[in-house]
Design a protein around this motif. Structure first.
Motif, PDB file in Angstrom:
ATOM      1  N   PHE A 245     -11.049   3.103   4.819  1.00 46.53           N
ATOM      2  CA  PHE A 245      -9.916   3.183   3.899  1.00 46.53           C
ATOM      3  C   PHE A 245     -10.382   3.894   2.623  1.00 46.53           C
ATOM      4  N   PRO A 246     -10.211   5.201   2.542  1.00 42.54           N
ATOM      5  CA  PRO A 246     -10.637   5.930   1.342  1.00 42.54           C
ATOM      6  C   PRO A 246      -9.717   5.669   0.157  1.00 42.54           C
ATOM      7  N   GLN A 247     -10.316   5.439  -0.988  1.00 44.00           N
ATOM      8  CA  GLN A 247      -9.608   5.236  -2.247  1.00 44.00           C
ATOM      9  C   GLN A 247      -8.430   4.259  -2.112  1.00 44.00           C
ATOM     10  N   PRO A 248      -8.665   3.052  -1.658  1.00 48.73           N
ATOM     11  CA  PRO A 248      -7.554   2.098  -1.493  1.00 48.73           C
ATOM     12  C   PRO A 248      -6.877   1.735  -2.800  1.00 48.73           C
ATOM     13  N   GLU A 249      -7.587   1.888  -3.919  1.00 47.78           N
ATOM     14  CA  GLU A 249      -7.009   1.543  -5.216  1.00 47.78           C
ATOM     15  C   GLU A 249      -5.865   2.485  -5.598  1.00 47.78           C
ATOM     16  N   ASN A 250      -5.829   3.676  -4.993  1.00 49.60           N
ATOM     17  CA  ASN A 250      -4.795   4.659  -5.313  1.00 49.60           C
ATOM     18  C   ASN A 250      -3.627   4.633  -4.338  1.00 49.60           C
ATOM     19  N   LYS A 251      -3.639   3.711  -3.389  1.00 47.34           N
ATOM     20  CA  LYS A 251      -2.577   3.620  -2.394  1.00 47.34           C
ATOM     21  C   LYS A 251      -1.785   2.338  -2.597  1.00 47.34           C
ATOM     22  N   SER A 252      -0.524   2.377  -2.210  1.00 41.96           N
ATOM     23  CA  SER A 252       0.295   1.173  -2.300  1.00 41.96           C
ATOM     24  C   SER A 252      -0.100   0.201  -1.197  1.00 41.96           C
ATOM     25  N   LEU A 253       0.268  -1.042  -1.373  1.00 40.31           N
ATOM     26  CA  LEU A 253      -0.017  -2.046  -0.345  1.00 40.31           C
ATOM     27  C   LEU A 253       0.671  -1.688   0.974  1.00 40.31           C
ATOM     28  N   VAL A 254       1.872  -1.114   0.884  1.00 41.89           N
ATOM     29  CA  VAL A 254       2.598  -0.720   2.096  1.00 41.89           C
ATOM     30  C   VAL A 254       1.845   0.385   2.830  1.00 41.89           C
ATOM     31  N   GLU A 255       1.301   1.358   2.094  1.00 43.03           N
ATOM     32  CA  GLU A 255       0.530   2.430   2.725  1.00 43.03           C
ATOM     33  C   GLU A 255      -0.728   1.891   3.377  1.00 43.03           C
ATOM     34  N   LEU A 256      -1.433   0.998   2.693  1.00 43.12           N
ATOM     35  CA  LEU A 256      -2.639   0.410   3.260  1.00 43.12           C
ATOM     36  C   LEU A 256      -2.322  -0.405   4.497  1.00 43.12           C
ATOM     37  N   GLN A 257      -1.212  -1.156   4.444  1.00 43.21           N
ATOM     38  CA  GLN A 257      -0.830  -1.962   5.596  1.00 43.21           C
ATOM     39  C   GLN A 257      -0.493  -1.077   6.792  1.00 43.21           C
ATOM     40  N   SER A 258       0.172   0.031   6.543  1.00 42.12           N
ATOM     41  CA  SER A 258       0.512   0.960   7.611  1.00 42.12           C
ATOM     42  C   SER A 258      -0.753   1.531   8.257  1.00 42.12           C
ATOM     43  N   GLN A 259      -1.748   1.855   7.435  1.00 36.76           N
ATOM     44  CA  GLN A 259      -3.006   2.360   7.962  1.00 36.76           C
ATOM     45  C   GLN A 259      -3.727   1.291   8.780  1.00 36.76           C
TER      46      GLN A 259
ATOM     47  N   PRO B  28     -18.339   9.428  -6.323  1.00 44.60           N
ATOM     48  CA  PRO B  28     -17.244   9.458  -7.298  1.00 44.60           C
ATOM     49  C   PRO B  28     -16.058   8.575  -6.931  1.00 44.60           C
ATOM     50  N   SER B  29     -15.841   8.326  -5.661  1.00 42.03           N
ATOM     51  CA  SER B  29     -14.730   7.468  -5.231  1.00 42.03           C
ATOM     52  C   SER B  29     -15.217   6.528  -4.141  1.00 42.03           C
ATOM     53  N   CYS B  30     -14.489   5.455  -3.929  1.00 40.00           N
ATOM     54  CA  CYS B  30     -14.927   4.459  -2.959  1.00 40.00           C
ATOM     55  C   CYS B  30     -14.190   4.620  -1.632  1.00 40.00           C
ATOM     56  N   THR B  31     -14.842   4.180  -0.585  1.00 33.71           N
ATOM     57  CA  THR B  31     -14.246   4.073   0.744  1.00 33.71           C
ATOM     58  C   THR B  31     -14.657   2.719   1.300  1.00 33.71           C
ATOM     59  N   ILE B  32     -13.677   1.893   1.648  1.00 31.06           N
ATOM     60  CA  ILE B  32     -13.965   0.562   2.162  1.00 31.06           C
ATOM     61  C   ILE B  32     -13.902   0.591   3.685  1.00 31.06           C
ATOM     62  N   SER B  33     -14.950   0.085   4.314  1.00 30.03           N
ATOM     63  CA  SER B  33     -15.029   0.005   5.768  1.00 30.03           C
ATOM     64  C   SER B  33     -14.654  -1.413   6.205  1.00 30.03           C
ATOM     65  N   LEU B  34     -13.741  -1.528   7.160  1.00 31.51           N
ATOM     66  CA  LEU B  34     -13.256  -2.824   7.622  1.00 31.51           C
ATOM     67  C   LEU B  34     -13.609  -3.029   9.091  1.00 31.51           C
ATOM     68  N   SER B  35     -14.250  -4.161   9.406  1.00 27.89           N
ATOM     69  CA  SER B  35     -14.565  -4.504  10.789  1.00 27.89           C
ATOM     70  C   SER B  35     -13.292  -4.935  11.512  1.00 27.89           C
ATOM     71  N   ILE B  36     -13.042  -4.326  12.668  1.00 28.42           N
ATOM     72  CA  ILE B  36     -11.823  -4.596  13.434  1.00 28.42           C
ATOM     73  C   ILE B  36     -12.197  -4.837  14.891  1.00 28.42           C
TER      74      ILE B  36
ATOM     75  N   GLN C 184      -7.918   6.957  20.904  1.00 29.10           N
ATOM     76  CA  GLN C 184      -7.405   7.909  19.923  1.00 29.10           C
ATOM     77  C   GLN C 184      -7.894   7.593  18.513  1.00 29.10           C
ATOM     78  N   ILE C 185      -7.726   6.352  18.095  1.00 28.38           N
ATOM     79  CA  ILE C 185      -8.001   5.998  16.702  1.00 28.38           C
ATOM     80  C   ILE C 185      -9.495   5.823  16.419  1.00 28.38           C
TER      81      ILE C 185
END
Length: 263
Positions: free
Chosen positions: A109-123, A86-94, A134-135
C-alpha cells in the motif's frame, strides 16, 4: 504408525526466506493500549464498511510521515549506511487459498496517508478477492525459483537497490491475527518496523505492538512512533470515519472469511 516426509513447496518458500533473513534483524518491541472506543463507534455507524486493518494502514502511513525513521532502512553493502525513503509503503500479510493450500502473500500500500479510507479498503478488497494468479503474480513467480537464486534476489533487493527497496518490499509492515481472536505480537520481519494488534477488549481498548529494527531506531523514537499511530487513530482517522458518506450508495461488507484473509 509411520510419519510422512513432505517436500518444501512454493507456498512456504518466501515465508522461509523471510524467517531466515529476519534472524539478522535485531528487533525489539514497544507496546501500549490504544483507547479506540470512539473509533469503534464511528466505524460501526459509518455508511461504508471499513475494516480495522484499513484504519491502521492509514494511521501507520500518517505516523511514517511524522517519524522519518519509520521510512529509514539499514544496509550493510558495500559499507554500512542508512537510507531514508521519501515516502512510505506499508506491506500487509494476507492469507489466501491457492492450489488447495494456505498461502501467505504480501499486499503493498504505497502512501496510504494520502488515500481515503474508501480507496484503501477497495485496494484491500482486491488483494483479498481477486484471483491469486493475477494479483500476486510476481510473488508466485519468485517462489518457484531455486533457493540459491532467491537468496541472490533478496540480497540484491535489500542491499543493492536502496531507492527501490521501500517501494518494492515496503518501509513497514502489518501482520495481525485479531480476526481469529488471538495476538501476533512478535513475528519475523525484515523491515525497519512492523505493526500488530490484538482483538478489541469490551471497553474498547486494543493492545498494539510495534517491532523496530534497533540498528535504525532506539526506544524513545519507537515510543514516539507508536504514540503517533495512536494519536492518528483518534484524530485524523476518527474524523474521516465520522464524515464518511456512502459512495454511490454502495455499502462495503465483509464475510468472516474475508476478515480472516485481511488479518
Amino acid at each position: 504408525m509411520d510419519g510422512r516426509i513432505f517436500r518444501v513447496n512454493q507456498s512456504r518458500a518466501l515465508v522461509l526466506d523471510i524467517a531466515r533473513l529476519a534472524r539478522n534483524v535485531p528487533s525489539f518491541p514497544v507496546e501500549r493500549w490504544f483507547e479506540l472506543a470512539e473509533v469503534a463507534e464511528a466505524r460501526s455507524q459509518s455508511s461504508v464498511r471499513i475494516s480495522w486493518v484499513t484504519l491502521f494502514l492509514k494511521a501507520f502511513g500518517i505516523a511514517s510521515q511524522h517519524s522519518p525513521l519509520l521510512r529509514t532502512h539499514y544496509s550493510s553493502f558495500p559499507i554500512p549506511y542508512f537510507y531514508e525513503t521519501p515516502s512510505c509503503t506499508i506491506s500487509l500479510s494476507i492469507n489466501r487459498q491457492h492450489a488447495g493450500r494456505d498461502h501467505l502473500f504480501w499486499g503493498r500500500f504505497p502512501q496510504p496517508e494520502n488515500k481515503s479510507l474508501v480507496e484503501l479498503q477497495s485496494q484491500l478488497d482486491r488483494y483479498c478477492n481477486d484471483p491469486v494468479e493475477q494479483i500476486f503474480k510476481r510473488q508466485l513467480f519468485s517462489s518457484r525459483f531455486p533457493a540459491l537464486l532467491r537468496r541472490i534476489a533478496w540480497w540484491w533487493r535489500l542491499d543493492c537497490q536502496p531507492r527501490q527497496r521501500g517501494r518494492r518490499l515496503g518501509t513497514g509492515s502489518i501482520s495481525v491475527l485479531a480476526g481469529q481472536g488471538v495476538y501476533n505480537r512478535q513475528h519475523p520481519s525484515i523491515l525497519t518496523s512492523s505493526l500488530s494488534y490484538g482483538p478489541m477488549e469490551p471497553d474498547g481498548r486494543v493492545w498494539v505492538t510495534l517491532q523496530c529494527d534497533h540498528r535504525v531506531m532506539d526506544g524513545v523514537a519507537a515510543a514516539t512512533a507508536i504514540n503517533r499511530i495512536n494519536l492518528s487513530m483518534n484524530s485524523e482517522i476518527l474524523s474521516e470515519l465520522r464524515t464518511l458518506e456512502a459512495v454511490q450508495g454502495k455499502v462495503i461488507s465483509f464475510t468472516d472469511a474475508q476478515r480472516k484473509r485481511a488479518a
